[in-house]
Write a protein that holds these residues in place. Sequence first.
Motif, PDB file in Angstrom:
ATOM      1  N   GLN A 177       7.740  54.438  -8.225  1.00 36.73           N
ATOM      2  CA  GLN A 177       8.886  55.350  -8.261  1.00 36.73           C
ATOM      3  C   GLN A 177       8.515  56.717  -7.700  1.00 36.73           C
ATOM      4  O   GLN A 177       9.307  57.346  -6.981  1.00 36.73           O
ATOM      5  N   GLU A 178       7.313  57.163  -8.029  1.00 40.09           N
ATOM      6  CA  GLU A 178       6.863  58.454  -7.512  1.00 40.09           C
ATOM      7  C   GLU A 178       6.715  58.407  -5.990  1.00 40.09           C
ATOM      8  O   GLU A 178       7.147  59.321  -5.278  1.00 40.09           O
ATOM      9  N   ARG A 238       8.239  56.301  -3.977  1.00 40.32           N
ATOM     10  CA  ARG A 238       9.573  56.127  -3.379  1.00 40.32           C
ATOM     11  C   ARG A 238      10.329  57.452  -3.320  1.00 40.32           C
ATOM     12  O   ARG A 238      11.092  57.712  -2.385  1.00 40.32           O
ATOM     13  N   SER A 239      10.138  58.268  -4.354  1.00 38.59           N
ATOM     14  CA  SER A 239      10.855  59.554  -4.393  1.00 38.59           C
ATOM     15  C   SER A 239      10.428  60.476  -3.242  1.00 38.59           C
ATOM     16  O   SER A 239      11.178  61.367  -2.837  1.00 38.59           O
ATOM     17  N   LYS A 240       9.220  60.264  -2.736  1.00 33.79           N
ATOM     18  CA  LYS A 240       8.703  61.099  -1.645  1.00 33.79           C
ATOM     19  C   LYS A 240       8.922  60.462  -0.275  1.00 33.79           C
ATOM     20  O   LYS A 240       8.691  61.119   0.753  1.00 33.79           O
ATOM     21  N   LYS A 248      10.886  58.582   2.929  1.00 36.57           N
ATOM     22  CA  LYS A 248      12.156  58.608   3.650  1.00 36.57           C
ATOM     23  C   LYS A 248      12.492  57.169   4.073  1.00 36.57           C
ATOM     24  O   LYS A 248      11.788  56.578   4.890  1.00 36.57           O
TER      25      LYS A 248
END
Length: 634
Positions: free
Chosen positions: A616-617, A619-621, A623
Amino acid sequence: MLDIMRQKAQGWGIKVLFGIIILVFIFAFGMSGFNGNTDPVIAYVNDEPIPTQEFVKVYRQTAEMLREQNPKIDPDKLQSPDFKKAILNQLVNSKILESEAKRLGIGISNSELYYEISQVPAFASSDGKFDKSLYQRYLQGRQMSAATFEQDMRNSYLIQKIQEYVAIPAAPTEAQARALFNWAGERAQIDYFYVSGADFLEKAKVTDSEIDAYYKANPKNFTIPASSIVKYISFTPEELAVYEDVSPDEMNKYYAANKDNYKQDAQVKARHILILVDEKASPDEIKKAEAKIDKILAKAKSGQDFAKLAEKYSEGPSKTKGGELGWFSRGSMVKPFEEAAFKLKKGEISKPVRTRFGFHIIKVEDTREAGQKSFDQVKSEIKTTLAQEKASDSISAKLDHALDLVASGMKLDAIGAELGVAVQESEKATLQNLTRAFGMTEDAAKSIIELPKGSSTEMPIAVENGYLIAQKIEEVPASLRPLENVKKDIKEFLSQKQAMMLAQAKATVVMGKLSTPATADQELESIKKDLKTSESFGRDGFIPGLGMNPKLAEMAFASTKDTWLPQAFELPGGYIVARLDERIPPSDETWESQKEAILAGLERQQANEIINSFMQELRSKAKVEVVRPDLLNN
């Protein structure tokens, strides 16, 4: 992925997976998904492309693998946008993890890669060692280069390696595992009062106007759906196996190489006669049952036909078959029955045996000792296995040939004759019949039902373990059953519905009185003779003897002893009012026997949570841009 590949690399299943899955997308995406827009990229991750071709490959590999592992899986789930999005999400995560591995300096050396490849069973010779010729043959058979295969293996192992690295902190304590074990292993018992809907059937009054209104309001319930009669050719290993020759030498070699698969436990073949007795029966009831079973035993011992005695006297479900139970191994029957059966010799009859069902008399008709099954015992099974493996290799060629003949305008009977395979004809087939009988998607079945009469499918229909092509030869439109033909069924349905409503009303009144201090004692006394205690049950909601009711189980576990639950619960045929009788914790002995497995499972769970949080971390960063959403939604 590597472990799954190793486990599934043998047998005809993997051949279907890698060999004939070329056309699985026809009904997954529709023809429009690959016509017109030919963009070779489905998405970008941090400006790195995910080729459409790669997505297609992973999708069909995953779909076929799931079908192989679970043949009863709903085909619509494998065609759904959610499933396709999950596959794309998997690829996105893979790209992100590969990028993170490079950043962290984690890689796969050539020696590590070659070791992993050497562990794939499909590439092992008879002595278990890696055989390069088998590896090359595998690649040639799938028109795959070694570089492509090895890169796939390298990427898969790299992702596995970084996940293991990230999950190192997973270390559950024994206290955490014990708490989980106590919660999951706890069981409960309830006292309950059952109100049967059948007791109210005579009070249920259904008028002709109610029947007529229900008939008009629910036409779908009485519609005979449109159906078709189709001819078809199945291209599956099971159907094509009958055309394959398997030599005795091939069977003998297979048996010699797979002897461990043909070991058998000790077995007995038996019949029984059962006189039902409840576990909590009174002494008088037990005495009567004993007298009854003793009389039957005397008849059996005197030489009377045991099967006929079972048909006449047995109270078990096997009575219609003369008490026949067939062959069974240890662990298949309740303990007292099993112990008695395995002590008997061929032709012997037991003394009465008491189980939780009642009293049994057992006659053993034959026995098999534990050991190795002989070649003669399993040669038919081996022949079928080898024939199916050969047939799976021929599916692609036969299917391609058949499609060429369909395109030329040839009818199905002529195609069958050309290929030397059977053309089968269905009975009247509905949309539902087709999906259930063949394991095809609803869209695929619809494409058959909607064929013009006399025409054939132009593309193969994906079915369980293979494909079929079909030709419609007759169509029957939908029709409504006349009211007079269904009136009796409607009346019975509405009567039962009314009866269940009356049962619910009575159960609710009883529950209200039991929950009210002023009336509780008097009401409990009035139902005391009909109050029963259930067998113990877990949190999944299945209560032995009563059925499935997760809400009842949830409320029972949340309640306190002797407290009546605040609602009546529907069960098959009626309603119950219930109170918690006892909550039973799992034993220390059971904990000790399962501790290591629970700790391992909890470690895997924690590892997954850490990996998911890590992802998740990342993926959050990242694009992520999907440029072909049509491939996911079609």
